[in-house]
Every structure is written in structure tokens, then in C-alpha cells.
Design an enzyme around this catalytic site. Structure first.
Site, short mmCIF file in Angstrom:
data_model
loop_
_atom_site.label_atom_id
_atom_site.label_comp_id
_atom_site.label_asym_id
_atom_site.label_seq_id
_atom_site.Cartn_x
_atom_site.Cartn_y
_atom_site.Cartn_z
N ARG A 1 24.62 76.68 33.53
CA ARG A 1 24.07 76.34 34.14
C ARG A 1 23.13 76.82 34.98
O ARG A 1 23.63 76.53 36.93
CB ARG A 1 24.80 75.34 34.73
CG ARG A 1 26.24 74.28 34.21
CD ARG A 1 25.30 73.38 33.91
NE ARG A 1 26.85 72.23 33.11
CZ ARG A 1 26.59 71.53 32.08
NH1 ARG A 1 25.78 72.59 31.12
NH2 ARG A 1 27.26 70.74 31.92
N SER B 1 30.14 66.12 35.44
CA SER B 1 31.27 67.66 36.40
C SER B 1 31.29 68.07 37.17
O SER B 1 30.03 67.92 37.32
CB SER B 1 31.08 68.98 35.05
OG SER B 1 31.06 68.68 34.41
N GLU C 1 29.53 72.69 40.53
CA GLU C 1 27.94 72.37 39.56
C GLU C 1 27.58 71.59 40.40
O GLU C 1 25.80 70.90 39.90
CB GLU C 1 28.62 72.43 38.38
CG GLU C 1 28.47 70.55 37.57
CD GLU C 1 27.51 70.98 36.57
OE1 GLU C 1 27.14 69.55 36.25
OE2 GLU C 1 26.98 71.18 36.04
N1 EPU Z 1 40.61 69.19 29.51
C1 EPU Z 1 41.78 69.03 29.84
N2 EPU Z 1 41.74 68.07 30.90
C2 EPU Z 1 40.99 67.33 31.30
C3 EPU Z 1 39.64 68.43 30.78
C4 EPU Z 1 39.32 68.37 30.17
O1 EPU Z 1 42.55 69.43 29.27
O2 EPU Z 1 40.77 66.25 31.91
C5 EPU Z 1 40.18 70.09 28.06
C6 EPU Z 1 39.91 69.64 26.74
O3 EPU Z 1 40.82 69.14 26.23
C7 EPU Z 1 39.73 70.47 26.31
C8 EPU Z 1 38.49 71.86 27.18
O4 EPU Z 1 39.28 71.61 28.39
O5 EPU Z 1 40.01 71.52 25.85
C9 EPU Z 1 36.88 71.37 27.69
O6 EPU Z 1 37.39 70.10 27.28
P1 EPU Z 1 35.73 69.48 27.61
O7 EPU Z 1 35.59 68.86 25.95
O8 EPU Z 1 35.92 67.45 28.00
O9 EPU Z 1 34.78 69.64 28.26
P2 EPU Z 1 34.19 69.97 29.56
O10 EPU Z 1 34.07 72.23 29.74
O11 EPU Z 1 35.32 69.77 30.74
C10 EPU Z 1 31.97 70.40 29.65
C11 EPU Z 1 30.01 70.04 30.91
C12 EPU Z 1 30.05 68.45 30.55
C13 EPU Z 1 29.78 68.70 28.52
C14 EPU Z 1 31.44 69.07 27.48
C15 EPU Z 1 31.17 68.95 26.47
C16 EPU Z 1 30.62 71.92 32.57
C17 EPU Z 1 30.72 72.05 33.48
N3 EPU Z 1 30.96 70.80 31.96
O12 EPU Z 1 32.91 70.25 30.55
O13 EPU Z 1 28.96 68.20 30.76
O14 EPU Z 1 29.54 66.96 28.40
O15 EPU Z 1 31.85 70.34 28.05
O16 EPU Z 1 30.26 69.98 25.78
O17 EPU Z 1 30.05 72.56 31.37
C18 EPU Z 1 28.24 67.95 33.12
O18 EPU Z 1 28.11 68.61 32.90
O19 EPU Z 1 28.18 66.61 33.85
C19 EPU Z 1 28.94 67.18 31.85
C20 EPU Z 1 29.59 66.62 31.70
#
Ligand code: EPU
Length: 334
Positions: free
Chosen positions: A160, A234, A330
Site C-alpha cells: 500500500r 479497508s 489506509e
Molecule cells: N478478520 C477478522 N475479523 C474481521 C476481518 C478480518 O477476524 O472483521 C480476519 C480474517 O478472518 C482473516 C484476516 O483477518 O483471518 C484477514 O482478513 P481478510 O482476508 O478479509 O483481509 P484483510 O486483511 O482484512 C486485506 C485488504 C483488502 C483485501 C483483502 C483480501 C488491506 C488494508 N486490506 O484485508 O483490501 O480485499 O485483504 O486480500 O490490506 C481495501 O484495501 O480496500 C481492501 C478491501
């Protein structure tokens, strides 16, 4: 060149914040971008360079000039390279690639926003990042009007991050981005729940079209549609912490998800920490935390930028207190 005064930005930010700017200017070509920057006077500043407004939180009226690219084209340069105008819609580019058997963009399906922002923000999802595709970025330098062609390595991309967010912040207007795709398909299926979602459909070896559809469905199930609930995806970045800090937390929270960055660093999902703090599905006034993904802050109706900032700061405070980790927005807070 389109020029507006005292202009509402409501349609230009997916958070649905009703703020105005003093002046709004849209350039339609490299020449117009040059003409625009050469005509800027002190009274026009500060500048806010806007893409699709899907990663923006406006904290109030913008007392300056909002600049937007209207350059929207896609062209195939050769076997592997595709060039897009900075206002070309990102997901239309992904769609073009999948339909033309050009691979590498499928996991970045339905990320909102425009191609210019992909080069600033290094958008990423499901184990893929824009930096893996970006070959060259064409931009007009605001102070001189000169056209520059930056190669991928010039832009210092990481999670990012790019120079456009730091030392080059507000110094360039991006006019087009050239991407290098692959002619061979190497599907990335190991991130998160991709394989599980494919298995549910009885698919083991998806085509690029099937993978794009699956990613689209996963995102639609987890992320709110800005047309219904204002949000900017995010809200926070996932913090990257030293290994020692990660181990200290992992000892306390056995089920803490994490991604290894390198030998010394781990990335911890901010959404998980926010959920652990009890914020998932909760609200502070008209600003809330999305019930299906705690990393997403939402406008429950009529929220001002200040309402969202208040929620953001409260969450940051709580996460710091519970985990000793600082989480940073972000989204671009302006
Ligand atoms: N998790 C939770 N609770 C929540 C959300 C997430 O426990 O409410 C846990 C999930 O269970 C999982 C981990 O956190 O084990 C990661 O969650 P997820 O795969 O949903 O992705 P994220 O890390 O929350 C990032 C990106 C997203 C992207 C997803 C999928 C960033 C800031 N965000 O989110 O990007 O879609 O991975 O690759 O890196 C965006 O930038 O706007 C965005 C949506």
C-alpha cells in the site's frame, strides 16, 4: 478542460460525505494536464488530486482545487503490455485482461477506483498487488509541466505504499499507466478462502474467468456496496510488526491470523484486532464498523468526515491499548 466552482464532491467520494471544494478541474489529455499545471496560481492551492474517490475521507469543505483526470482509454501496446488512461476504471482493465487471455490481474477483480490510483496506492487483494503488473507510469510534474515516465523500480512500491504517497505526494498528475501482464496463466489460489470458495462451486482448477467471478463474489459478500452504504473499503492498513512483537502477541492469542512478510516481520490483520476490541458491527454516532468486515468503516447515513475521524481515533486508541500496536488509516484523510 472542465472547470467548476463551489462544487459538491458528494458524487466523487464513496464515503458519501457531502463536502464542497472551491474549484474542481478535470483534464482530458496530457496537454491539458500540462496547460492546467502551468496556469496554477497561489490562489489555486492547496491541491487535492482525486481518482475515483474510493479511498478518500473528506473531513470538511476543501478550501482549494480538486484535480481529476478525465483521461480514459485502454490500448494494447504489444503481446504483454496494456496502457490505460489514469481515469480508466480499474475493474474494466481487469475485465479486458481476462477477456484477452492476459493474466495476473484476476485476483484484483472489482477493486473500486481508477487506474491512476492503482499506481499511487499499490492496490492489492488476495495475494496480488498492482506493483506486480505496473511497468511504467506517465505523469506530469506540477511544478514544471514536464512529462515523466517512471519505471516500476523508480516508484519504490511496497504494501500500500509508493513514492507518490510520500516524497512525490501532490507533485505529479498521473496521465496513464502501462501494465505488463503474463501470456501464461498461473492462478494464485492460496490466499485466504479462495480455495474454499472454489470448492463450494465444485471447481478445482478455475479458468481466469471463473477465478475472477469467485473473487468478485467473495468481495461482494464481505464488503459493502458504496451505492448502498458509504465506505472506502479497508479503512486501516494491516500493521507490519517486528517478529518479537508478533511472538509476544501470538503467545497470548493462539488463533491470531498473520502473514509472514520476511524473516523479521509479520503482518497482522487490523480487522481481526478491531473485532477483538469489540468494535465489529458497532457505531459511534452516524459512523460505524461494518458488521461483516471490521476493517471497513461505514457511513450509516449523514455522517460528516469529523464523525468518521472520531470513530477512527477511538478504534486506534483501543487497538493500541489492547495489543500495543498502532494502526494507521489506509484511506486518504483530507
Ligand atoms: N478478520 C477478522 N475479523 C474481521 C476481518 C478480518 O477476524 O472483521 C480476519 C480474517 O478472518 C482473516 C484476516 O483477518 O483471518 C484477514 O482478513 P481478510 O482476508 O478479509 O483481509 P484483510 O486483511 O482484512 C486485506 C485488504 C483488502 C483485501 C483483502 C483480501 C488491506 C488494508 N486490506 O484485508 O483490501 O480485499 O485483504 O486480500 O490490506 C481495501 O484495501 O480496500 C481492501 C478491501
Amino acid at each position: 478542460m472542465r472547470i467548476e466552482h463551489n462544487y459538491s464532491l458528494l458524487k466523487h467520494n464513496t464515503f458519501g460525505i457531502d463536502a464542497k471544494c472551491q474549484r474542481f478541474v478535470e483534464y482530458e489529455s496530457v496537454e491539458e494536464a500540462q496547460e492546467l499545471v502551468r496556469s496554477l496560481t497561489e490562489d489555486d492551492y492547496p491541491l487535492l488530486i482525486l481518482g475515483g474517490g474510493s479511498n478518500l475521507l473528506l473531513t470538511g469543505d476543501y478550501k482549494g482545487t480538486v484535480v481529476h483526470s478525465g483521461i480514459s482509454f485502454i490500448e494494447r501496446l504489444d503481446d504483454e503490455r496494456v496502457r490505460c488512461g489514469s481515469a480508466y476504471v480499474w475493474d474494466d482493465f481487469v475485465d479486458y485482461c481476462v477477456l484477452h487471455q492476459l493474466y495476473g490481474a484476476e485476483n484484483l477483480s472489482i477493486i473500486p477506483g481508477e487506474c491512476g490510483a492503482s499506481a499511487v496506492q499499490n492496490i492489492g487483494a488476495y495475494g496480488a498487488e498492482a506493483k506486480d503488473l505496473i511497468d511504467e507510469v506517465e505523469a506530469v510534474e506540477i511544478s514544471t509541466g514536464e512529462v515523466h515516465h517512471f519505471k516500476n523500480a523508480d516508484c519504490a512500491y511496497s504494501y500500500r505504499q509508493s513514492k507518490f504517497k510520500h516524497e512525490w505526494r501532490d507533485k505529479y498528475l498521473i496521465t496513464s499507466v502501462t501494465y505488463r501482464l503474463s501470456k501464461t496463466y498461473h492462478p494464485k489460489l492460496d490466499y485466504g478462502n479462495i480455495r474454499a470458495a472454489l470448492a463450494e462451486r465444485g471447481i478445482e482448477n478455475p479458468t481466469a474467468i471463473e477465478l475472477r467471478q469467485t473473487i468478485t463474489d467473495i468481495r461482494n459478500a464481505k464488503l459493502p456496496d458504496p451505492k448502498e452504504i458509504g465506505n472506502a473499503g479497508s479503512f486501516f492498513m494491516n500493521p507490519i510488526v517486528p517478529k518479537a512483537k508478533y511472538e509476544e502477541l501470538a503467545a497470548l492469542y493462539e488463533r491470531m491470523p498473520h502473514y509472514t512478510i520476511d524473516a523479521e516481520h509479520e503482518k497482522i490483520p487490523a480487522g481481526w484486532m478491531i473485532e477483538q476490541c469489540g468494535w465489529k458491527g458497532k457505531a459511534l454516532g452516524p459512523a460505524g464498523v461494518y458488521a461483516k468486515q471490521a476493517l471497513v468503516l461505514v457511513n450509516l447515513g449523514g455522517a460528516s468526515g469529523a464523525d468518521v475521524v472520531r470513530l477512527c481515533q477511538t478504534i486506534q486508541h483501543d487497538v493500541k491499548e489492547k495489543f500495543g500496536v498502532e494502526i494507521l488509516p489506509e484511506v486518504n484523510v483530507r
